[in-house]
Write an enzyme that holds these catalytic residues in place. Structure first.
Site, PDB file in Angstrom:
ATOM      1  N   LYS A 202       0.458  -1.157  -0.486  1.00 51.63           N
ATOM      2  CA  LYS A 202       0.017   0.362   0.339  1.00 51.63           C
ATOM      3  C   LYS A 202       0.574   1.376  -0.319  1.00 51.63           C
ATOM      4  O   LYS A 202       1.444   1.514   1.505  1.00 51.63           O
ATOM      5  CB  LYS A 202      -0.681   0.685   1.271  1.00 51.63           C
ATOM      6  CG  LYS A 202      -1.104   0.969   1.411  1.00 51.63           C
ATOM      7  CD  LYS A 202      -3.239   1.365   2.318  1.00 51.63           C
ATOM      8  CE  LYS A 202      -3.782   2.858   2.397  1.00 51.63           C
ATOM      9  NZ  LYS A 202      -3.807   2.444   3.398  1.00 51.63           N
ATOM     10  N   LYS A 256      -1.853  -1.820  -4.061  1.00 54.91           N
ATOM     11  CA  LYS A 256      -2.841  -0.538  -3.713  1.00 54.91           C
ATOM     12  C   LYS A 256      -1.908   1.171  -4.044  1.00 54.91           C
ATOM     13  O   LYS A 256      -1.059   0.739  -3.127  1.00 54.91           O
ATOM     14  CB  LYS A 256      -3.406  -0.555  -2.669  1.00 54.91           C
ATOM     15  CG  LYS A 256      -4.452   1.363  -2.227  1.00 54.91           C
ATOM     16  CD  LYS A 256      -5.408   0.910  -1.040  1.00 54.91           C
ATOM     17  CE  LYS A 256      -6.085   2.427  -0.480  1.00 54.91           C
ATOM     18  NZ  LYS A 256      -6.627   1.941   0.948  1.00 54.91           N
ATOM     19  N   TYR A 321     -15.325   0.956  -7.282  1.00 55.20           N
ATOM     20  CA  TYR A 321     -16.209   2.207  -6.868  1.00 55.20           C
ATOM     21  C   TYR A 321     -17.332   1.361  -8.219  1.00 55.20           C
ATOM     22  O   TYR A 321     -18.819   1.921  -7.493  1.00 55.20           O
ATOM     23  CB  TYR A 321     -16.022   3.210  -6.702  1.00 55.20           C
ATOM     24  CG  TYR A 321     -15.040   3.411  -5.143  1.00 55.20           C
ATOM     25  CD1 TYR A 321     -16.102   3.401  -4.066  1.00 55.20           C
ATOM     26  CD2 TYR A 321     -14.235   3.687  -5.379  1.00 55.20           C
ATOM     27  CE1 TYR A 321     -15.357   3.497  -2.491  1.00 55.20           C
ATOM     28  CE2 TYR A 321     -13.392   4.151  -4.281  1.00 55.20           C
ATOM     29  CZ  TYR A 321     -13.413   3.808  -2.974  1.00 55.20           C
ATOM     30  OH  TYR A 321     -13.053   3.519  -1.944  1.00 55.20           O
TER      31      TYR A 321
END
Ligand SMILES: NCc1[nH]cc(CCC(=O)O)c1CC(=O)O
Length: 333
Positions: A202, A256, A321
């Site tokens: 990340k 990510k 999303y």
């Protein structure tokens, strides 16, 4: 693999591009609804769907509406939903105690979904930021983010989520040693079936901007997360983190953000061959959606292309999303 190419005109690549059926037959990677994990924002209230200015089309939902989203996911064939709480300033403290409250927003939402849509995979987020007056993923003392004390708190948080019925825990905090601590605690508490998807690689990324608005963390956060999240210039470090987290008991690993880090996805998959996921984060969503809303790009095509890229880079799935829109698109095809 070393590709063999006959000289022209023996080899003509356009032969297999001539018709839609031939192109279908020769296609190497595909996007399927089964590859999608849908991140959903939860807030207090009832009957609430509150727009998020920096993420047009994404809303914060009260628990009853989260359950509706869970039904929608199941109907569309999306296998998993991932919950992120939007917390009121009143539950943000320096000791972050709300994070392991069995009755906190996330845990109530998990139970509500599991009661109504038990077959849907429910993933939760493990990090202190929604409950931290300082906005950071770990405890802050004298401007420093404490590692080991934070890991102890994350363990309490994880046990409450497992107790509530979460299927996958997603530690997004980037503290050292948390995967081993979580795995040991889950085993000891009778939650041996609960999976861990480690946010292993990340990065400290500006692409999280809209998310921090969405969960109400932007106001609290002072400074940056560079002492625990990865520097965007590093890639060997990502492999070392993935290896470390796997050795501590992670079942799945995540890279990510997504699109700017496809090279990392590919390297992780090649090096370890484990279930590998990418998070198409809020800033990626906002860029695509913003350009599409302005008519500068064809939104539907760009979304599908951006997600197919993750499959090509070796990912088994993507948190996005766009999940419900994409599932509808794929169903219509
Ligand atoms: N624990 C924090 C967390 N969990 C998921 C995201 C970002 C997700 C997104 O941008 O869509 C973040 C933001 C951060 O690290 O500041």
């Amino acid at each position: 693999m070393r590709p063999t190419v006959a000289p022209f005109p023996t080899a003509r690549f356009r032969r297999l591009r001539r018709t839609a059926a031939l192109r279908d037959l020769a296609q190497e990677h595909r996007l399927s609804t089964a590859d999608l994990i849908w991140p959903v924002f939860v807030r207090e209230g009832e009957g609430v769907e509150e727009p998020i200015a920096s993420m047009p089309g994404v809303v914060r939902r009260s628990i009853d509406n989260v359950v509706r989203a869970a039904h929608e996911a199941a109907e569309l064939g999306i296998p998993a939903i991932c919950l992120f709480p939007y917390t009121d300033a009143s539950v943000k403290t320096n000791d972050c105690a709300e994070a392991w409250n069995p009755e906190n927003l996330t845990n109530r939402a998990v139970r509500a979904i599991k009661a109504e849509v038990p077959g849907l995979v429910v993933m939760t987020d493990i990090a202190l930021d929604p409950y931290n007056a300082q906005g950071h993923d770990g405890f802050v003392v004298d401007g420093e983010i404490l590692n080991d004390e934070t890991v102890e708190a994350l363990v309490r948080m994880a046990l409450a989520q497992a107790e509530a019925g979460a299927d996958i825990l997603g530690p997004s905090d980037m503290m050292d040693g948390r995967i081993g601590a979580l795995r040991a605690a889950l085993e000891a508490a009778g939650h041996s079936h609960v999976a861990i998807m480690s946010y292993a690689a990340k990065y400290a990324s500006a692409f999280y901007g809209p998310f921090r608005d969405a969960v109400g963390a932007a106001g609290a956060l002072r400074g940056d997360k560079l002492t625990y999240q990865m520097h965007p210039g590093n890639s060997n470090e990502a492999l070392r983190l993935v290896e470390r987290d796997l050795s501590e008991g992670a079942d799945m690993v995540m890279v990510k953000p997504g699109m700017p880090y496809l090279d990392i996805c590919r390297r992780v998959k090649d090096a370890f061959g484990v279930p590998t996921y990418a998070y198409q984060v809020s800033g990626e969503y906002a860029m695509i959606r913003g350009a599409a809303d302005n008519g500068w790009i064809d939104g539907e095509k760009v979304v599908v292309e951006s997600l197919l890229a993750f499959r090509r880079a070796g990912c088994d799935g993507v948190l996005t999303y766009f999940a419900p829109q994409v599932a509808r698109l794929l169903r219509a095809r």
